[in-house]
Write a protein that holds these residues in place. Structure first.
Motif, PDB file in Angstrom:
ATOM      1  N   PRO A 173      -2.705 -38.908 -10.171  1.00  0.00           N
ATOM      2  CA  PRO A 173      -3.836 -38.452 -10.985  1.00  0.00           C
ATOM      3  C   PRO A 173      -5.070 -37.975 -10.226  1.00  0.00           C
ATOM      4  N   THR A 174      -5.037 -37.918  -8.899  1.00  0.00           N
ATOM      5  CA  THR A 174      -6.289 -37.766  -8.141  1.00  0.00           C
ATOM      6  C   THR A 174      -6.627 -36.324  -7.770  1.00  0.00           C
ATOM      7  N   THR A 312      -9.016 -35.218 -12.358  1.00  0.00           N
ATOM      8  CA  THR A 312      -9.956 -35.950 -11.522  1.00  0.00           C
ATOM      9  C   THR A 312      -9.847 -37.416 -11.895  1.00  0.00           C
ATOM     10  N   PHE A 313      -9.960 -38.277 -10.910  1.00  0.00           N
ATOM     11  CA  PHE A 313      -9.793 -39.716 -11.075  1.00  0.00           C
ATOM     12  C   PHE A 313     -11.104 -40.341 -10.632  1.00  0.00           C
ATOM     13  N   PHE A 314     -11.931 -40.717 -11.586  1.00  0.00           N
ATOM     14  CA  PHE A 314     -13.274 -41.156 -11.220  1.00  0.00           C
ATOM     15  C   PHE A 314     -13.550 -42.582 -11.677  1.00  0.00           C
ATOM     16  N   LEU A 335     -10.809 -38.384 -25.607  1.00  0.00           N
ATOM     17  CA  LEU A 335      -9.655 -39.124 -25.108  1.00  0.00           C
ATOM     18  C   LEU A 335      -9.487 -38.911 -23.606  1.00  0.00           C
ATOM     19  N   LEU A 336      -9.485 -40.031 -22.858  1.00  0.00           N
ATOM     20  CA  LEU A 336      -9.165 -40.055 -21.435  1.00  0.00           C
ATOM     21  C   LEU A 336      -8.082 -41.093 -21.224  1.00  0.00           C
ATOM     22  N   LEU A 337      -7.481 -41.120 -20.039  1.00  0.00           N
ATOM     23  CA  LEU A 337      -6.441 -42.114 -19.747  1.00  0.00           C
ATOM     24  C   LEU A 337      -7.002 -43.226 -18.853  1.00  0.00           C
ATOM     25  N   ARG A 350      -8.637 -41.305 -15.699  1.00  0.00           N
ATOM     26  CA  ARG A 350      -8.192 -39.952 -15.366  1.00  0.00           C
ATOM     27  C   ARG A 350      -8.643 -38.973 -16.436  1.00  0.00           C
ATOM     28  N   LEU A 351      -9.205 -37.877 -15.969  1.00  0.00           N
ATOM     29  CA  LEU A 351      -9.586 -36.761 -16.832  1.00  0.00           C
ATOM     30  C   LEU A 351      -8.721 -35.562 -16.467  1.00  0.00           C
TER      31      LEU A 351
END
Length: 378
Positions: A173-174, A312-314, A335-337, A350-351
């Motif tokens: 996811p990054t 992007t994984f923030f 909605l995001l994960l 994760r977006l």
């Protein structure tokens, strides 16, 4: 009364609830801004859809060989040689109904009970959750702060039971893209310990910084996995491919014969047409990526990775975890994960910016407003 049996013990730690919850919210929220699932922008290109329609009209709707139609495997072998410097043959390419199914077939084909599968943290969830179905042991290796490979940790984590190392570049996811220099060092570690590498290269068409390098071009003991879902917006067609050592491909083909019989004939003819034209890079992804980095940074979020793919994984705000933050976002119709689907660290989310730029802008506005509200009350 039916006797309802419990699930098999191999599923004791199997958990897809994070994704199930997102799918539930997709149905219950009214017109949510959905930046959760990794769908690419737009639909399948028309020329590919036309090829699928032709396949139906011309009667190409029967079973194919388990490993796929020869013309498609030849086209993939040529693509791998020209674009990835991987020298292979059509016989050493197998077509699978999606890479997740392909991964399960690989696991079942080569793993024995107790074998260790080394995966990076964070990583695509099936790498972790499918391994126990083959009674294998998963070993997570944390990546560096910028989500690049920690080669020292990888080398230190290798044991005599390490059978597989899985990498994914560009990364889900990054968005991290692993440089050639690091992949050459990884190949050396694998060679010294006779370890098979799985290289998932599904997002190779989405690169914004650096260049894509296929480790299979220098390390023969590599299974290179790729497909058509992302680059050609063919997620629902369910078609991927694997190439690697002949003896492993043959085993996978034997397993496919009974496990899935074959991939969709219609999807295969559509994929053949997809490969007939050069992939067209869509500048909209680069624009969305830049917007995501700028807006998240301005709102006080630390963004790392982001060199490729469309994620992007923030890190979430201090005092929250991934579930509380995604719940707050859902309360605001976004909605995001949650990051726990990908990592043991539960402070990331994760977006996906694979969708329209309008949705990305709306989602970033919601995140910015949440950040401002928290700063005000804090």
């Amino acid at each position: 009364m039916y006797n309802i049996h419990r699930a098999a013990q191999r599923l004791n730690d199997f958990d897809s609830s994070v994704f199930q919850e997102v799918y539930h919210k997709q149905q219950t929220l009214k017109n949510p801004v959905d930046l959760s699932v990794g769908l690419p922008e737009g639909t399948t290109p028309q020329y590919i859809k036309d090829a699928g329609i032709r396949a139906i009209q011309e009667g190409n709707t029967f079973y194919t060989p388990a490993n796929g139609i020869a013309s498609l495997r030849k086209a993939i072998a040529l693509k791998l040689e020209n674009e990835n410097s991987i020298i292979t043959s059509a016989d050493d390419v197998t077509i699978v109904p999606g890479l997740t199914t392909g991964l399960l077939l690989v696991y079942l084909a080569i793993l024995n009970p107790g074998d260790e599968v080394m995966i990076m943290d964070p990583s695509y969830p099936p790498y972790h959750y499918l391994a126990p179905l083959a009674e294998a042991v998963v070993k997570r290796v944390p990546t560096l702060h910028n989500f690049q490979l920690d080669l020292k940790a990888i080398k230190a984590g290798v044991t005599e039971k390490t059978k597989l190392i899985i990498i994914n570049t560009p990364n889900n996811p990054t968005g991290a893209v692993y440089p050639k220099e690091d992949l050459l060092q990884l190949a050396k570690i694998a060679e010294e310990n006779n370890i098979l590498i799985i290289s998932d290269e599904m997002y190779e068409s989405f690169i914004y910084e650096g260049e894509h390098f296929s480790i299979g071009s220098v390390y023969p003991n590599t299974l290179t996995m790729n497909g058509f879902s992302k680059a050609y917006a063919m997620t629902g067609w369910r078609l991927g491919y694997i190439t690697g050592p002949s003896e492993i491909i043959k085993i996978i083909n034997q397993l496919q014969q009974y496990a899935v019989f074959c991939s969709s004939s219609i999807a295969q003819y559509a994929a053949l047409e997809a490969l007939s034209r050069p992939y067209e890079t869509r500048t909209s992804y680069s624009q969305k990526r830049q917007l995501v980095i700028e807006k998240l940074s301005a709102a006080g979020y630390d963004t790392q990775g982001n060199e490729g793919a469309y994620y992007t994984f923030f890190k979430v705000p201090q005092g929250m975890n991934d579930l509380s933050f995604t719940a707050l976002c859902a309360d605001n119709n976004l909605l995001l994960l949650p990051g726990r689907a990908f990592s043991e660290d539960e402070t990331f989310v994760r977006l996906s910016y694979g969708g329209t730029i309008e949705d990305v802008k709306k989602g970033l506005e919601i995140i910015t407003n949440i950040s401002h509200q928290r700063n005000y009350y804090d």
